[in-house]
Design an enzyme around this catalytic site. Structure first.
Site, PDB file in Angstrom:
ATOM      1  N   GLU A  59     -16.503   8.640   8.779  1.00 58.70           N
ATOM      2  CA  GLU A  59     -16.163   9.667   7.763  1.00 58.70           C
ATOM      3  C   GLU A  59     -17.637   9.077   7.028  1.00 58.70           C
ATOM      4  O   GLU A  59     -17.025   8.686   6.187  1.00 58.70           O
ATOM      5  CB  GLU A  59     -15.457  10.692   7.756  1.00 58.70           C
ATOM      6  CG  GLU A  59     -16.020  11.700   6.571  1.00 58.70           C
ATOM      7  CD  GLU A  59     -14.633  12.670   6.052  1.00 58.70           C
ATOM      8  OE1 GLU A  59     -13.489  12.370   6.877  1.00 58.70           O
ATOM      9  OE2 GLU A  59     -14.236  12.741   5.527  1.00 58.70           O
ATOM     10  N   ASP A  61     -15.473  16.162   0.659  1.00 58.88           N
ATOM     11  CA  ASP A  61     -15.823  17.131   2.055  1.00 58.88           C
ATOM     12  C   ASP A  61     -16.279  18.260   2.265  1.00 58.88           C
ATOM     13  O   ASP A  61     -16.717  19.328   2.506  1.00 58.88           O
ATOM     14  CB  ASP A  61     -14.095  18.249   2.792  1.00 58.88           C
ATOM     15  CG  ASP A  61     -13.628  16.462   3.382  1.00 58.88           C
ATOM     16  OD1 ASP A  61     -13.591  14.802   3.989  1.00 58.88           O
ATOM     17  OD2 ASP A  61     -12.211  17.009   3.221  1.00 58.88           O
ATOM     18  N   LYS A  94     -10.093   5.246   6.137  1.00 56.49           N
ATOM     19  CA  LYS A  94     -10.132   6.220   4.917  1.00 56.49           C
ATOM     20  C   LYS A  94     -10.210   4.985   3.387  1.00 56.49           C
ATOM     21  O   LYS A  94      -8.469   4.585   3.638  1.00 56.49           O
ATOM     22  CB  LYS A  94      -9.763   7.421   4.093  1.00 56.49           C
ATOM     23  CG  LYS A  94      -9.796   8.422   3.752  1.00 56.49           C
ATOM     24  CD  LYS A  94      -9.264   9.712   3.344  1.00 56.49           C
ATOM     25  CE  LYS A  94      -9.318  10.762   2.591  1.00 56.49           C
ATOM     26  NZ  LYS A  94      -8.641  11.445   2.329  1.00 56.49           N
ATOM     27  N   ASP A 109      -2.305  22.499  14.555  1.00 58.86           N
ATOM     28  CA  ASP A 109      -3.534  23.712  13.827  1.00 58.86           C
ATOM     29  C   ASP A 109      -3.211  24.428  14.505  1.00 58.86           C
ATOM     30  O   ASP A 109      -3.442  25.527  14.654  1.00 58.86           O
ATOM     31  CB  ASP A 109      -4.992  22.823  13.399  1.00 58.86           C
ATOM     32  CG  ASP A 109      -5.437  22.371  12.919  1.00 58.86           C
ATOM     33  OD1 ASP A 109      -4.377  21.836  11.714  1.00 58.86           O
ATOM     34  OD2 ASP A 109      -6.305  20.990  12.920  1.00 58.86           O
ATOM     35  N   ASP A 140     -11.867  12.822  -1.993  1.00 60.09           N
ATOM     36  CA  ASP A 140     -12.975  13.140  -0.579  1.00 60.09           C
ATOM     37  C   ASP A 140     -13.336  14.414  -0.836  1.00 60.09           C
ATOM     38  O   ASP A 140     -12.275  16.069  -1.212  1.00 60.09           O
ATOM     39  CB  ASP A 140     -11.584  12.795   0.470  1.00 60.09           C
ATOM     40  CG  ASP A 140     -12.450  13.090   1.862  1.00 60.09           C
ATOM     41  OD1 ASP A 140     -13.347  13.756   2.125  1.00 60.09           O
ATOM     42  OD2 ASP A 140     -11.289  13.593   2.569  1.00 60.09           O
ATOM     43  N   HIS A 179      -5.501  19.355  14.848  1.00 59.42           N
ATOM     44  CA  HIS A 179      -4.772  18.471  14.664  1.00 59.42           C
ATOM     45  C   HIS A 179      -4.249  19.826  15.619  1.00 59.42           C
ATOM     46  O   HIS A 179      -3.640  20.354  15.583  1.00 59.42           O
ATOM     47  CB  HIS A 179      -4.057  18.485  13.715  1.00 59.42           C
ATOM     48  CG  HIS A 179      -4.861  17.882  12.423  1.00 59.42           C
ATOM     49  ND1 HIS A 179      -6.065  18.547  11.907  1.00 59.42           N
ATOM     50  CD2 HIS A 179      -5.176  16.536  12.091  1.00 59.42           C
ATOM     51  CE1 HIS A 179      -6.557  17.880  11.004  1.00 59.42           C
ATOM     52  NE2 HIS A 179      -5.818  16.478  11.023  1.00 59.42           N
ATOM     53  N   ASP A 200     -17.116  17.595   9.771  1.00 66.10           N
ATOM     54  CA  ASP A 200     -15.375  17.188   9.003  1.00 66.10           C
ATOM     55  C   ASP A 200     -15.907  17.721   7.626  1.00 66.10           C
ATOM     56  O   ASP A 200     -16.155  16.676   6.633  1.00 66.10           O
ATOM     57  CB  ASP A 200     -14.988  16.115   9.404  1.00 66.10           C
ATOM     58  CG  ASP A 200     -13.251  16.038   8.797  1.00 66.10           C
ATOM     59  OD1 ASP A 200     -13.213  17.249   8.455  1.00 66.10           O
ATOM     60  OD2 ASP A 200     -12.200  15.019   9.026  1.00 66.10           O
ATOM     61  N   ASP A 236     -17.518  11.495  11.634  1.00 62.65           N
ATOM     62  CA  ASP A 236     -17.323  12.591  11.414  1.00 62.65           C
ATOM     63  C   ASP A 236     -18.464  13.033   9.773  1.00 62.65           C
ATOM     64  O   ASP A 236     -18.485  12.186   8.842  1.00 62.65           O
ATOM     65  CB  ASP A 236     -16.162  12.775   9.931  1.00 62.65           C
ATOM     66  CG  ASP A 236     -14.506  12.951  11.082  1.00 62.65           C
ATOM     67  OD1 ASP A 236     -14.645  13.073  12.439  1.00 62.65           O
ATOM     68  OD2 ASP A 236     -13.606  12.522  10.945  1.00 62.65           O
ATOM     69  N   MET A 247     -12.846  16.996  20.803  1.00 62.83           N
ATOM     70  CA  MET A 247     -11.606  15.922  20.206  1.00 62.83           C
ATOM     71  C   MET A 247     -10.125  16.571  19.613  1.00 62.83           C
ATOM     72  O   MET A 247     -10.348  17.772  19.589  1.00 62.83           O
ATOM     73  CB  MET A 247     -12.493  15.276  19.007  1.00 62.83           C
ATOM     74  CG  MET A 247     -11.646  14.747  18.418  1.00 62.83           C
ATOM     75  SD  MET A 247     -10.219  14.724  16.304  1.00 62.83           S
ATOM     76  CE  MET A 247     -11.879  14.833  15.347  1.00 62.83           C
ATOM     77  N   HIS A 305     -15.971   9.273   3.246  1.00 62.85           N
ATOM     78  CA  HIS A 305     -14.774   7.825   3.570  1.00 62.85           C
ATOM     79  C   HIS A 305     -15.703   6.894   2.967  1.00 62.85           C
ATOM     80  O   HIS A 305     -15.094   5.570   2.260  1.00 62.85           O
ATOM     81  CB  HIS A 305     -13.791   7.870   4.102  1.00 62.85           C
ATOM     82  CG  HIS A 305     -13.057   9.439   4.473  1.00 62.85           C
ATOM     83  ND1 HIS A 305     -12.282   9.173   6.203  1.00 62.85           N
ATOM     84  CD2 HIS A 305     -13.612  10.293   4.220  1.00 62.85           C
ATOM     85  CE1 HIS A 305     -11.359  10.081   6.037  1.00 62.85           C
ATOM     86  NE2 HIS A 305     -12.409  11.082   4.643  1.00 62.85           N
ATOM     87  N   GLU A 326      -9.991   6.379  12.233  1.00 59.46           N
ATOM     88  CA  GLU A 326     -10.655   6.793  11.186  1.00 59.46           C
ATOM     89  C   GLU A 326     -10.298   6.297   9.737  1.00 59.46           C
ATOM     90  O   GLU A 326      -9.477   6.653   9.463  1.00 59.46           O
ATOM     91  CB  GLU A 326     -10.445   8.423  10.848  1.00 59.46           C
ATOM     92  CG  GLU A 326     -10.980   8.983   9.940  1.00 59.46           C
ATOM     93  CD  GLU A 326     -11.198  10.642   9.586  1.00 59.46           C
ATOM     94  OE1 GLU A 326     -11.278  11.421  11.311  1.00 59.46           O
ATOM     95  OE2 GLU A 326     -12.229  10.568   9.036  1.00 59.46           O
TER      96      GLU A 326
END
Ligand code: GCO
Ligand code: MN
Ligand code: MN
Length: 389
Positions: free
Chosen positions: A219, A259, A183, A57, A257, A54, A289, A247, A88, A222, A181
């Protein structure tokens, strides 16, 4: 059989995955901050082909332009030195207080505009670092109070933002593609564009001149939160040529979620996902992810990604065995019943073919009684996956 990742396997992950410090609603961070450059180095050294991030980040929210430029040149130096690419880029439109009630679907035009401004800069950042995919995850695009937003207007506002950004990418000649994406919920009570199906339908309503720029970033987690068959959802996106990014991870169905590490939950589903991507030679990166477990040590955050890559390669090997297993392939071949006349008659409509089809009689009893052997087929898959075969 070696399950060591190679660059040509195109494994990637998000900087936010390894940098996740364990902070959540019930607890404080359990790991110290991970410097983004050390993060990139760490991922390169365990065999990642690329990384995603991101904007925030990499370049902390509120940084000056000169600070941003300094970070970008440092990142380029690290990437060159370590032989890792940026595959990405995405924009964080969920963390800052200003986005507490949405970004592109906020009722405040200033917030909607600021969200677009932040996205334009994130796209520029991605273009500068070489990303060819720009993910749009609308974590805050939703609500808890149904009366607070007009759901029809929200879709229109979402479309306006996506079209604006797609036109910008096209106008700049960045050659980047947007992947939305979906969710269903979390962090909002309900999020707009809840599933892959919603995104695919939404894309078909976009301005035709930029429709090719936009696809989906499913994802696994999700999709399983929404109780979907992930393999079928992703297959539909792939068949439409809209699987622009993916993802990978793991998740127990219908929960928050999680992950989790790729392959750590439904091994059979993970296998069929790998099979889908490999059988169709899907050209996108094998992107994870995922989040470290809260008890993980600082070193173990890289074991998470290394483990995902290994599990993918193990499953890829199983796919090869499945495709070369003569009993399994024989059974699959036998499932198919062919009749050239019927295929021609039903392939596309004409008055003649409809007329001929109406006249045709079928051996219904024989058709209904045909043995399919699914007990055996599923056992063979189970035996293959567990190593009993
Ligand atoms: C989540 C989301 C995020 C997004 C990422 C990209 O876990 O809910 O998947 O991880 O993928 O923020 O914008
Ligand atoms: Mn997730
Ligand atoms: Mn994701």
């Amino acid at each position: 059989m070696s399950f060591e990742p190679k660059k040509e396997d195109h494994f990637t992950t998000g900087l936010w995955c390894t940098a996740f410090n364990g902070r959540e609603v019930f607890g404080t961070p359990v790991r110290p901050p991970l410097d983004p450059m050390d993060n990139i180095r760490g991922l390169a050294r365990i065999g990642c082909y690329g990384f995603a991030y991101h904007d925030d980040d990499l370049v902390p929210f509120g940084s000056s332009t000169s600070e941003r430029d300094r970070i970008v040149s440092e990142a380029k130096r690290v990437m060159d030195g370590e032989g890792i690419r940026n595959t990405m880029a995405t924009c964080n439109l969920f963390e800052q207080p200003v986005f507490k009630d949405g970004a592109f679907t906020s009722n405040d035009v200033r917030i909607r505009s600021f969200a677009v401004q932040k996205s334009l800069k994130a796209i520029d950042l991605g273009a500068e670092l070489g990303a060819n995919t720009y993910v749009m995850w609308g974590g805050r695009e939703g609500l808890e109070v149904e009366a607070s937003k007009n759901p029809v207007e929200s879709v229109k506002r979402y479309r306006e933002a996506v079209e604006f950004l797609a036109h910008y990418i096209q106008d700049q000649g960045y050659g980047m593609r947007i992947a939305i994406e979906p969710k269903p919920n979390e962090p909002r009570g309900d999020i707009f564009l809840a599933t892959i199906g919603h995104v695919l339908a939404f894309i078909s309503t976009l301005d035709a001149s930029i429709r090719d720029v936009v696809g989906v970033n499913p994802e696994i987690q999700h999709s399983r939160m929404a109780g979907m068959n992930t393999v079928h959802e992703v297959a539909q996106a792939l068949e439409m040529g809209k699987l622009y990014h993916f993802d990978l991870g793991a998740q127990k169905p219908t929960r928050y979620d999680q992950d989790l590490r790729f392959g750590s939950e439904d091994i059979k589903e993970s296998f069929f996902i790998v099979k889908l991507l490999e059988d169709h030679s899907w050209s996108g990166p094998r992107h994870f992810d995922v989040k470290p477990y809260r008890p993980d040590s600082v070193e173990e955050v890289f074991d998470l990604v290394a483990g995902c890559m290994r599990s993918y390669l193990v499953l890829r090997d199983k796919v090869e065995r499945f495709n070369n297993d003569s009993e399994i392939q024989g059974m699959i071949r036998e499932l198919e019943v062919c009749d050239d006349d019927l295929s021609t008659m039903t392939r596309s409509y004409s008055r003649g073919s409809a007329g001929a089809l109406k006249e045709r009689s079928f051996p219904l009893q024989e058709m209904a009684e045909r043995k399919l052997g699914y007990q055996r087929l599923d056992q063979l898959v189970f035996d293959l996956l567990t190593g009993a075969r």
